[in-house]
Write a protein that holds these residues in place. Sequence first.
Motif, PDB file in Angstrom:
ATOM      1  N   THR A 165       0.813  -1.261   0.033  1.00  0.00           N
ATOM      2  CA  THR A 165      -0.059  -0.131  -0.085  1.00  0.00           C
ATOM      3  C   THR A 165       0.883   1.293  -0.072  1.00  0.00           C
ATOM      4  O   THR A 165       0.395   2.331  -0.722  1.00  0.00           O
ATOM      5  N   MET A 169       0.672   4.288  -2.671  1.00  0.00           N
ATOM      6  CA  MET A 169       0.834   5.688  -2.267  1.00  0.00           C
ATOM      7  C   MET A 169       1.782   6.572  -2.802  1.00  0.00           C
ATOM      8  O   MET A 169       1.522   7.573  -3.261  1.00  0.00           O
ATOM      9  N   GLU A 227      -7.422   4.257   0.717  1.00  0.00           N
ATOM     10  CA  GLU A 227      -6.253   3.489   1.074  1.00  0.00           C
ATOM     11  C   GLU A 227      -6.653   3.546   2.677  1.00  0.00           C
ATOM     12  O   GLU A 227      -6.251   2.241   3.097  1.00  0.00           O
ATOM     13  N   SER A 230      -9.189   0.747   3.140  1.00  0.00           N
ATOM     14  CA  SER A 230      -8.871  -0.380   2.736  1.00  0.00           C
ATOM     15  C   SER A 230      -7.954  -1.136   4.061  1.00  0.00           C
ATOM     16  O   SER A 230      -7.928  -2.095   4.322  1.00  0.00           O
TER      17      SER A 230
END
Length: 793
Positions: A165, A169, A227, A230
């Motif tokens: 992740t 990002m 994000e 999630s």
Amino acid sequence: MSLATRARGPIFRLTLALALLLPVCMGIAGFLNLTALKRVDAEATVSEVTAIGGKWADRLQVAVRYGKPIEKFSGLDDLLDDVRQDIPLAGQAAVVDVKGHVLGSRGEEAAVPVVGADQGGQVVERVNAGRRWVLFPIRDAGGAVVAHLGVALPEEAHTAEIGRTVQAMVAAAAAATILGVLVTLGLGFASARGRAADAVRLKRMRVAGIAVVVLAQAGFAAYAIGEFRSAVETAAARQGERLAASVANDLDQLINKGIGLRFMGRIEDNFARLIDQVPLIGGAALVGPDGTRIAAAGVTGPDAGPVVIRDLTTVAGSGGRPAGRIEITLSGAAIADSVQSRVLDAVTLALVSAMIVGEGLIFVFAAVRGRAGTGGIADSRFARPMAFLFLLAWSLPLSFVPLAMRLLAAGNGAATSDIMMAAPVSAEMMCALVTALIAGPMADRRGWQVPVLTGFGLCVLANMVSLVVMATQTHPAAFIAARALGGLGYGFAWMGIQSHLYATTLPERRASATAGLIAGIFVGQMCGTAIGAMLAEQLGYANVFLVAALFMVMPLVVALVAVSVGRELAVETDSKPVAAAPVTAEEGGGWRGLLTDRTFMLVLVCSVIPFSIAQVGLLNFAVPVYLAEQGINQSDIGRVLMVNGLAVILLGPLFGRLTDKVTDKRPFIVAGALAAAAALVVASIGGNLMALVAAVFLIGVSGSIAGGAQSAHGLQGAGVARAGIGRAVSMKRSADKFGQMLGPLIVGGLFAVVGTTAGLAATAGLMLAAGLLFLVLDRRPAPPAAGEAEASS
């Protein structure tokens, strides 16, 4: 005009500045969002370790309470191996007594933190030698802590999911930045080739550049929120799976020993402990092979939230059917609350980043217009960006100075009382008050540059000394001295910046200039405190002091640009810069001249000091107390307090410009007192969240209305002109600090004697009385004489 000639114009410089500013702002936004995202994963990891490690600490504690000395615990190494197997992230597991003797250790060998018996009542965390330790207390039959079970995790203990992740990002932030820079350069090229007037093209480019920066920030913030959602959902599912596996492994061992599920005790207690220690877990149940529920705790069932199922081992003669299953029910409400909290974090970070962008653009526009020579601006326009960057750097350690003091005191065996933790801040503010009185006359005699540069240098030195003190764990007295040195620098720099503003601003623009300066101060402090807190979580306290010292270079650059532009204007007008001309107190001036200036003293006594008392009483006492009693967490309390700063940032410049257009400034001072009294009344009557938000907003409105008027009205008297503007600004700032020092004593005393509600009402009465007294005693000011106007400007 050729393209090359246009490229050297203000549009080219503005385009280049915007293209450089966007990556800086996106970098800050990206770093802050990544920090918050990693915190989601770290909190989930620590809560898992706390739940599982607590189970093993309970087993040790049961043996100790039955009379088995912890020093002679047989099979301790095997138990520690089981702990490491049950917690895959654990690099080391150890048992240490309260005197620091390691009784057993398995895994990578490293020093184990010591937690004394008087500090070990709860599960504690310690960071030591690059490891994050979670330490569980072990008590004897009398309830005394005799040892701790410690589990060591890597300080950057992040899962593979969060790593992917983070990479996504970073890629998103880079893509948004590159796209924004290309669009900005394209707009600049198109503006340079346009046929409209230079001023029109410059204005269009400014609006377009702001739009690009805002859209890039907004797009990345929206992506970051997704994000966050999630990450929270993934963390909850991971917690459920790991906890279910841990409980199933324990039950499998008992099943393999021939113990039936219905004969196992304390299962509900273990489930309840798991639910209590892991917020994202809503319930747990042990279900038999026939589907009947044998033991359960919390809210269970498919309607409560997602359910994680782990089958138990099979038993002989069951045809391969599991002996039962563990059902871990995730808390839908807790997941929703956590997602909402992270969304608020993302919005807060986007807001902080947007404010940094706005302040950066103010500096860019001031520099571009100054170099372009469009109207010959005064270098006072650099006061706000200078103040913003200075407060940004100075505020980085602000949120954790008391915590750093507690850490130093604990490491040196000193008492960690509230007074001890408050000592560095108190020393810093006291020294700032002293140098504030010195810096004003110094600016009058030698120019604003001397106190500003002196203050910047002292602040850098203070942060470097603080870095050494924290890195070497020196005595707490050294830390207090370091922060006191920073207070000396703060007083010099802050007063020098204000003297620069007032000495280079005409009286008719003083209110709007002051309001803009105050807005920049609030933005700097808000952004610095938020960024510093996040940096402390990632880098540690010591490294934040290093970052603060490096950040102090930015206001220094602005100061040098202001000096350079002032010199250019002096050459153009064939005169000395206004800021460089020292103002000498005339005969009958000095401090005596200020004390005998009726208007100036009424502003201090009836407006500046009462407002500081009311502001501290509301923001530092009433709001945190009320919200904490309602169960509001610290982050949300901080967001509520940010409303005050936002009100000043948005409304301060507006009221400042309005004040400049009115000859008589007194109505604004009285209106500010009424708004402050209204804020206190709303807080005392309401007490709920919305009432307190309204009260915080109203106190910001009060400061916006009265802030510029206080300076514009109070600094126009003959006594101020004779004493010197720097000396008057020093005295005004000292009065403000005096009110802030009185605030906790007066308001806290009222709260203790008559209660919070009545105390707020009494403080509101104080504001009303002060405003009415000012209205009755102050006279309408006469227009200043030409000589006085020239001296004050």
